[in-house]
Design a protein around this motif. Structure first.
Motif, short mmCIF file in Angstrom:
data_model
loop_
_atom_site.label_atom_id
_atom_site.label_comp_id
_atom_site.label_asym_id
_atom_site.label_seq_id
_atom_site.Cartn_x
_atom_site.Cartn_y
_atom_site.Cartn_z
N GLY A 185 0.80 -1.22 0.00
CA GLY A 185 0.00 0.00 0.00
C GLY A 185 0.83 1.26 0.00
N MET A 198 -4.74 -22.31 -3.36
CA MET A 198 -5.45 -21.67 -2.27
C MET A 198 -5.23 -20.17 -2.29
SD MET A 198 -5.40 -23.06 1.58
CE MET A 198 -4.09 -22.01 2.14
N ARG A 245 -7.31 -5.77 -11.54
CA ARG A 245 -6.72 -6.79 -10.68
C ARG A 245 -5.42 -7.20 -11.35
NH1 ARG A 245 -6.36 -12.21 -9.80
NH2 ARG A 245 -5.44 -11.98 -11.85
N PHE A 247 -1.06 -8.80 -7.09
CA PHE A 247 -1.99 -8.70 -5.98
C PHE A 247 -2.31 -10.07 -5.38
CE2 PHE A 247 -6.13 -8.11 -3.96
CZ PHE A 247 -5.96 -6.90 -3.32
N SER A 297 -10.66 -14.54 -8.94
CA SER A 297 -9.79 -13.58 -9.59
C SER A 297 -9.78 -12.29 -8.79
CB SER A 297 -10.25 -13.34 -11.02
OG SER A 297 -9.36 -12.48 -11.66
N THR A 298 -10.94 -11.70 -8.64
CA THR A 298 -11.04 -10.52 -7.78
C THR A 298 -12.51 -10.25 -7.51
OG1 THR A 298 -10.29 -8.27 -7.46
CG2 THR A 298 -11.17 -8.77 -9.60
N ALA A 299 -12.79 -9.18 -6.81
CA ALA A 299 -14.16 -8.76 -6.60
C ALA A 299 -14.22 -7.27 -6.83
CB ALA A 299 -14.62 -9.10 -5.19
N THR A 300 -15.30 -6.84 -7.48
CA THR A 300 -15.45 -5.43 -7.78
C THR A 300 -16.58 -4.86 -6.93
OG1 THR A 300 -14.91 -5.98 -10.04
CG2 THR A 300 -15.75 -3.77 -9.65
N CYS A 301 -16.38 -3.66 -6.44
CA CYS A 301 -17.41 -3.01 -5.66
C CYS A 301 -18.02 -1.88 -6.49
CB CYS A 301 -16.79 -2.46 -4.38
SG CYS A 301 -18.01 -2.00 -3.19
N LEU A 304 -19.25 -7.70 -7.02
CA LEU A 304 -19.16 -8.75 -8.05
C LEU A 304 -17.96 -9.62 -7.74
CD1 LEU A 304 -19.47 -6.54 -11.25
CD2 LEU A 304 -21.27 -7.86 -10.20
N HIS A 316 -15.53 -12.32 -9.12
CA HIS A 316 -15.13 -12.86 -10.42
C HIS A 316 -14.31 -14.13 -10.21
CE1 HIS A 316 -16.25 -8.95 -12.08
NE2 HIS A 316 -15.50 -8.39 -11.14
N PRO A 351 -9.01 -18.16 1.56
CA PRO A 351 -7.95 -17.21 1.93
C PRO A 351 -7.66 -16.18 0.84
CG PRO A 351 -7.21 -19.49 2.19
CD PRO A 351 -8.57 -19.55 1.60
N SER A 352 -7.83 -16.57 -0.43
CA SER A 352 -7.46 -15.63 -1.48
C SER A 352 -8.39 -14.42 -1.50
CB SER A 352 -7.43 -16.31 -2.84
OG SER A 352 -8.65 -16.95 -3.09
N TRP A 387 -7.22 -10.33 1.00
CA TRP A 387 -6.74 -9.01 0.58
C TRP A 387 -7.81 -8.25 -0.19
CZ3 TRP A 387 -1.04 -8.04 -1.13
CH2 TRP A 387 -0.18 -8.34 -0.06
N ILE A 388 -8.59 -8.99 -1.00
CA ILE A 388 -9.59 -8.34 -1.84
C ILE A 388 -10.63 -7.65 -0.96
CG2 ILE A 388 -11.40 -8.81 -3.53
CD1 ILE A 388 -9.63 -11.26 -4.38
N GLU A 397 -9.19 -4.65 0.86
CA GLU A 397 -9.08 -3.48 -0.02
C GLU A 397 -10.44 -2.83 -0.22
OE1 GLU A 397 -6.82 -2.56 -4.18
OE2 GLU A 397 -8.67 -3.72 -4.23
N LEU A 453 -11.53 1.07 0.41
CA LEU A 453 -11.95 1.99 -0.64
C LEU A 453 -13.41 2.38 -0.53
CD1 LEU A 453 -10.11 0.44 -3.72
CD2 LEU A 453 -9.26 2.01 -2.02
N LEU A 509 -5.52 -2.30 4.20
CA LEU A 509 -4.48 -2.88 3.35
C LEU A 509 -3.71 -1.80 2.61
CD1 LEU A 509 -3.35 -5.60 2.15
CD2 LEU A 509 -4.87 -5.17 0.24
N VAL A 510 -4.40 -0.98 1.84
CA VAL A 510 -3.69 0.00 1.01
C VAL A 510 -3.94 1.45 1.44
CG1 VAL A 510 -3.55 -1.43 -1.04
CG2 VAL A 510 -5.56 -0.01 -0.69
#
Lengths: 303, 359, 156, 144
Positions: free
Chosen positions: B37, B207, B321, B325, D48-52, D63, D65, D92-93, D96-97, D100, D104, D118-119
Motif C-alpha cells: 500500500g 489456495m 486486478r 496482488f 480472480s477478484t471482486a469489484t465493488c 461482483l 469474479h 484465503p485468497s 486481501w480483496i 481493499e 476503498l 491494506l492500502v
C-alpha cells in the motif's frame, strides 16, 4: 638505539606502513574493480577512484546514530587502523627498514585479527539489526577461514624452525611454500570478503552489512583499513616468493608481480561465482580448509 | 533468541517499497508478514474521472514494467462493451508488443534475481542482452518504457520495417540460447542457490489463487494465451510451459523457456504480419451502456479488468486486478523454515510488483 | 595546507558520487531506467558513480514517483539520514508535477513540498543517459558547494 | 453450458445464469459463503477478484469474479446496511480483496479473519472511493 626508533617510524609511516600500504592497497582495489568491469564488458572506474572515495568520506559530516557511545563509535575504526599499520610494519618487504625479531609472526597474526574483531564489535554496538546479522556472519566466517590461514603459517614455521617473518621471506621456494601460498589464497577470498564469500556484506538482505550505520570519517577509516588489509594479506603471500632473489630490485619486482597475479586470480574467482550462504562457506573451509592444511603440514614435514 | 527482521519498505533488494517483517530464529525464518500500500496512487478513482482516451495513458502507469498489457487489457474490455472490432494488423502488433514486453520484463527479473544472489557478472550479461530488447521496443514505439502503443480499436503506430526488426530479434534469440538459457538451467552456483528453495505446493498455489509463471512452476496448467486466446495468439499457436517441482529453480526455468516461446511468437508474427489498417477509421468517443471483463497474460500472470460504462465518454467503474496482488500474499507459504540468506531470492522469485498491487 | 585539503575534498566530491534510490510511489518506469545506468552499455562506474544500499553512505539521492502519502515520511527520514553535503535529483515528471496522477487524493504530487530538490530530470521516464548526466551535474554542484544542503548551511 | 457451472448451481443453489460474451453472470442475495468456497475449490475455480459498485441508494453491489481457463464466472451480491458476510473466512485468497474493498468503499465484511487496512494511507478516511467522499477529496487536492 636512536636508529632503531627512526627505522620503526619509517616502517610505520612510509614503507611498508601507512603511506605505501594505502597507495598499494588502493591500487590493488582499483585493479579489482577495473578488472571485473572489463570482464563484464564495462569501462570501469578511473585509477584514482578509491583515493577520491576515501577523501570524499573524510569531507562528509559524521552522524553518530542514536544511543551509540561516540567514543566507541570512533575508537573501533581507529584501533583497527592502528593495528593494521603495526602489522604492515612487521612485513619483511624488500627494502623495509622495519622491526624484526623472533616471534614477530605471532604478533602479526594477533594484529591481523584486530580489525576483524573491531568489525564484529562495530556491528554489535551500532544497534542495527542488519549490522548484527552481518557481524554474526563475519564472526562465523573468521572461525572458518582461519583454519587454512593459520595452518599454512604454522606449517611454514615448523618447516623453517622459526617464527620470524624475515626467515619466511628469505626461504627458498619449495613445494611446501607453494602449497602454503595456495592455502593462504583460499583464506584470502574470505578475508577480503569477495565472492563467493561475501556473505557478511550481502547488500541484498542486510543492506550494507556491518558498516550500515557508519558514515563520514569513521567509515573512511574502515575503508582505509580495508585497503591496508588488502596490501598486507596479498603482501604476505608475495613475500613467500622473493626468497631466491638477491637483488633488491628483482625482489621488489617479484613482490609486485605476485601481488598483481594474486589479485587477478581473486577477481576471476569473484566474477565467476554467486555468493555462498554462511553454512556453505563454513562447510567449504572446514572440508577444503582442513584438506589444504593437512597437505601443507605434510609437505612441510616430509619434503 | 527469536527476533524480528524488517525488510523494507526501502530496501536494496526491493525495486519498490513494500514491507516484509520476518520472524527469525538465528538464520532461519519462521514466519513473514507482508505489508503493501505504499505506492497507492488511486488510479481506479482517477480513471473514473477521465475519458477513455486519457484512461489508456493513465492505466499504462499502473506499472512501468508491464505498461502495454494494462493499456491493451483496458482497451479489450472497452472494445467488448462498444462492439469495436480490432483490425488484423493491429492484433498482430499488439501481440508483438506484449511478447517484447514479456522478454524485457523476464530479463529484468533475471538480472535482479542474479543481483540478489550476489552474481554481478550475470546481472551485467543479462542487462547487456536486455538493452537489445529495449532497442526493438524503441524502434517500434519510439520510447523505452511506457510505449503509448494502444488506442481504442487498434494501435497508434505501425511496424513499417518488419525485416530489420526480425534481424534484431534473431540476435536476441542467439543471446538467449547462448548465454541466458544455459546460465539459467545449468550453472552450478545458480542451481545450488535455487534448487529446493522456497517451495510453494500446488495446493497452496491454488489456495492463494496464484497466477502466471509462479503458478505454472507449481504445476497449475493455466495460461490465458492458450486457454482463452486474445489478440493473435489463436492464429500463431502457443505452447505453455508448466513444471511441477514447485521451487525457485522451477520458476527460473519456466521464465527462461517462456522467453524462447516469446521470441518464437515475435518472429512468427513479424513474418506473417497481415496488411491493412492499424485502427478503425472512426473510433467512438462515447461508449454505450454496459459492463465487461477482460483478461490477458502479463509477464507476471493474469491481468483482469472490469469496466462499467454508463453511456458517456467516462467509465463509471474501472477495476484493475493485477497478478502481483494475488502472488505477493503467497510469500508467506514459501518462507517458513527457509534461511535468511535465501529471502531476497525467494521474494524476487515471484517477481513482486508493488505499483501493480497498490495501484 | 588546509587550502590544499579543502581543494582535495572538493574534487573528490565530484569524482565519487555515491547514489541512493528511493521509489516514492513511482510506476517503476524510472526505476527500471536507473538499473541500466550501471549496466555495460551506460556504465556509471566510469564517473565513479556507485549504487549504495544504505542512505548513510550516500551523496546523491535519486527520487522517483509522485510521493504517495505513505512514503512521505520515509522520504523525509531518508533525507535526514544522509550526511551532508548531499544533492537530491528528482527523476521524471512525477516528483515535479504529479504527472498523470495529478489530482489524486493519496499523493503529495511534489517532491519539493517534502525535501529540497536540486535537480529535475524531465521525461516519463528519463533515459539512462539523462539520468547519468544529472548525476554528473549534481556532483559538480557538490564540488562547487551549490547544492541546497550546502547553501542553506552557509546562510545560517 | 459448461458442466462445472451446472455442478456449481447444484451445490450452491445459484440460478438463472446469464450468458454473455465475457462469461456467465449470476445474481444472488442468499448464497451461502461456505458452500460457495467449498464448491469453487472442488472445481478448481480461482477467485480472480471482486469489484465493488456504488448503487446510488447507499448500498453497494459486489461482483465476485471466478476464473478457470476459458471459464469466467461472475456472481453479483448486494450489501445490507453496507455489510456483507465475509468470503475470506472460507477462501484465503479473498482476504486481501475484501480488505481493499473495506479501505476503498467502507463495506464491512462480517467474520473477516484479519480486518486491518491494506492500502489506505492513514490520512484519508475509509471509503474514500465513494462518490460523495471522493468529490470533496479531489476538489481539495486539485486546489493544491
Amino acid at each position: 638505539m636512536n636508529n632503531w626508533w627512526i627505522n620503526a617510524i619509517l616502517a610505520l609511516l612510509f614503507w611498508p606502513g601507512l603511506l605505501s600500504g594505502a597507495l598499494f592497497g588502493w591500487f590493488l582495489l582499483w585493479m579489482s574493480r577495473k578488472f571485473i568491469a572489463r570482464l563484464q564488458g564495462r569501462q570501469g572506474p578511473p585509477f584514482y577512484q578509491p583515493f577520491f572515495d576515501f577523501w570524499k568520506l573524510i569531507g562528509k559530516k559524521t552522524i553518530i546514530p542514536n544511543g551509540v557511545n561516540p567514543v566507541l563509535f570512533y575508537a573501533l575504526p581507529i584501533i583497527g587502523l592502528i593495528s593494521i599499520i603495526f602489522a604492515l610494519a612487521l612485513l619483511p618487504v624488500p627494502g623495509s627498514s622495519g622491526i624484526s625479531f623472533e616471534g614477530d609472526l605471532v604478533l602479526l597474526i594477533y594484529l591481523i585479527e584486530m580489525p576483524v574483531l573491531m568489525d564484529v564489535i562495530a556491528g554489535y554496538v551500532t544497534r542495527s539489526v542488519y549490522a548484527q546479522v552481518g557481524a554474526t556472519r563475519e564472526a562465523i566466517l573468521t572461525i572458518a577461514y582461519n583454519l587454512p590461514f593459520l595452518g599454512a603459517l604454522i606449517a611454514l614455521a615448523v618447516r623453517l624452525h622459526s617464527f620470524k617473518l624475515a626467515t619466511f621471506a628469505a626461504a627458498p621456494i619449495s613445494i611446501a611454500t607453494i602449497l602454503a601460498a595456495v592455502a593462504l589464497f583460499v583464506a584470502l577470498l574470505a578475508q577480503l570478503k569477495v565472492n563467493p564469500f561475501s556473505i557478511p556484506n550481502a547488500e541484498q538482505e542486510i543492506v550494507a552489512g556491518i558498516h550500515v550505520e557508519y558514515n563520514g570519517l569513521p567509515l573512511a577509516l574502515f575503508e582505509l583499513t580495508h585497503a591496508l588489509e588488502t596490501s598486507l594479506l596479498v603482501g604476505l603471500i608475495s613475500i613467500l616468493f622473493i626468497g631466491p632473489f638477491t637483488s633488491i630490485w628483482m625482489k621488489l619486482l617479484i613482490f609486485f608481480v605476485v601481488a598483481v597475479v594474486v589479485i587477478l586470480l581473486t577477481n576471476i574467482t569473484a566474477a565467476g561465482t554467486a555468493r555462498l550462504k554462511v553454512q556453505h562457506a563454513f562447510k567449504f573451509y572446514w572440508t577444503w580448509g582442513i584438506a589444504a592444511t593437512v597437505l601443507v603440514v605434510a609437505a612441510a614435514l616430509i619434503l | 533468541m527469536p527476533y524480528k527482521l524488517p525488510l523494507g519498505p526501502l530496501h536494496p533488494a526491493f525495486e519498490e517499497p513494500y514491507k516484509l517483517t520476518l520472524s527469525c530464529k538465528g538464520e532461519i525464518v519462521e514466519d513473514a508478514q507482508v505489508e503493501v500500500g505504499f505506492v497507492m496512487r488511486s488510479i481506479e478513482l482517477l480513471a473514473q474521472r477521465r475519458n477513455y482516451i486519457r484512461d489508456l495513458v493513465l492505466v499504462e502507469h499502473v506499472c512501468g514494467i508491464c505498461s502495454n498489457v494494462h493499456a491493451s487489457t483496458m482497451a479489450m474490455a472497452v472494445e467488448k462493451i462498444g462492439g469495436i472490432t480490432v483490425p488484423d494488423r493491429a492484433r498482430y502488433i499488439r501481440t508483438i508488443m506484449g511478447e517484447l514486453e514479456r522478454l524485457h520484463s523476464h530479463l529484468l527479473w533475471a538480472g535482479i534475481g542474479a543481483e540478489d544472489i550476489g552474481y554481478h557478472s550475470m546481472f551485467m550479461e543479462i542487462y547487456f542482452l536486455r538493452e537489445r530488447v529495449m532497442d526493438i521496443l524503441e524502434a517500434i514505439s519510439g520510447n523505452r518504457v511506457n510505449y503509448g502503443m494502444i488506442s481504442l480499436g487498434g494501435v497508434t503506430r505501425d511496424i513499417t520495417d518488419p525485416k530489420s526488426i526480425l534481424a534484431m530479434a534473431e540476435e536476441i534469440k542467439k543471446g538467449l540460447e547462448k548465454v541466458v538459457i544455459p546460465i539459467f538451467t545449468q550453472d552450478k552456483t545458480i542451481i545450488a542457490r535455487t534448487k529446493g528453495i522456497g517451495t510453494l505446493s500446488k495446493d497452496d498455489a491454488l489456495m492463494y489463487g496464484t497466477v502466471g509463471p509462479l503458478a505454472r512452476a507449481s504445476g497449475i496448467e493455466e495460461d490465458i494465451r492458450e486457454s482463452f486466446p486474445y489478440a493473435a495468439y489463436d492464429d500463431l499457436g502457443f505452447k505453455k510451459v508448466v513444471l511441477d517441482s514447485c521451487d525457485v529453480q522451477a520458476r527460473v526455468v519456466v521464465r527462461a523457456l517462456e522467453m524462447m516461446e516469446s521470441i518464437r511468437l515475435i518472429e512468427e508474427a513479424l513474418k506473417n504480419l497481415p496488411s491493412g489498417p492499424i485502427r478503425p477509421e472512426q473510433v467512438p468517443l462515447t461508449i454505450p451502456d454496459g459492463e465487461a471483463t477482460a483478461r490477458s497474460e502479463a509477464p507476471r500472470g493474469e491481468v483482469f479488468y472490469y469496466v462499467k460504462s454508463n453511456g458517456t465518454d467516462t467509465p463509471a467503474r474501472v477495476k484493475i486486478r493485477t497478478p502481483s496482488f494475488v502472488n505477493i500474499p503467497s510469500i508467506r507459504a514459501m518462507v517458513k523454515g527457509q534461511y535468511l540468506a535465501d529471502m531476497p531470492l525467494i521474494q524476487a522469485s515471484i517477481d513482486p510488483c508493488c505499483s501493480c498491487t497498490d495501484r | 595546507m588546509s587550502n590544499i585539503f579543502s581543494r582535495l575534498i572538493q574534487t573528490s566530491r565530484r569524482r565519487s558520487p555515491w547514489v541512493y534510490r528511493i521509489n516514492a510511489g513511482s510506476c517503476n518506469g524510472c526505476d527500471i531506467e536507473v538499473a541500466p545506468c550501471f549496466s555495460p552499455r551506460y556504465d556509471g562506474e566510469q564517473i565513479g558513480a556507485v549504487l549504495q544500499g544504505s542512505p548513510k553512505h550516500t551523496d546523491i539521492l535519486l527520487i522517483s514517483g509522485p510521493i504517495t502519502l505513505r512514503t512521505q515520511e520515509m522520504v523525509k527520514d531518508v533525507y535526514q539520514q544522509i550526511p551532508s553535503p548531499k544533492a537530491v535529483i528528482a527523476l521524471g515528471s512525477c516528483p515535479a508535477s504529479g504527472n498523470v496522477f495529478h489530482g489524486s487524493p493519496t499523493i503529495v504530487g511534489s517532491a519539493e513540498a517534502v525535501i529540497p530538490v536540486d535537480l529535475y530530470v524531465p521525461g516519463c521516464p528519463p533515459r539512462p543517459q539523462a539520468i547519468l548526466e544529472a548525476i554528473q551535474k549534481a556532483s559538480v554542484m557538490l564540488e562547487k558547494g551549490e547544492t541546497r544542503s550546502q547553501r542553506e548551511v552557509s546562510h545560517e | 453450458m459448461d458442466d462445472r457451472i451446472i455442478k456449481l448451481m447444484e451445490q450452491t443453489g445459484l440460478e438463472k445464469p446469464e450468458e454473455r460474451i465475457d462469461g456467465i453472470w449470476f445474481a444472488s442475495q442468499t448464497i451461502d459463503r461456505q458452500k460457495l468456497a467449498d464448491s469453487v475449490h472442488k472445481l478448481e475455480l480461482r477467485l480472480s477478484t471482486a469489484t465493488c459498485l456504488e448503487r446510488g441508494d447507499g448500498e453497494f453491489d459486489v461482483l465476485y469474479h471466478f476464473v478457470h481457463g476459458s471459464l469466467a464466472l461472475n456472481i453479483r451480491v448486494t450489501t445490507k446496511n453496507q455489510h456483507l458476510p465475509s468470503l475470506a473466512a472460507f477462501l484465503p485468497s479473498a482476504s486481501w480483496i475484501e480488505r481493499e474493498m473495506n479501505d476503498l468503499y467502507a463495506v464491512e465484511f462480517d467474520g473477516h479473519p484479519d480486518p486491518r487496512p491494506l492500502v489506505r494511507p492513514a490520512q484519508v478516511p475509509a471509503g474514500f472511493f465513494r462518490k460523495s467522499v471522493a468529490e470533496s477529496l479531489l476538489k481539495e487536492s486539485e486546489a493544491k
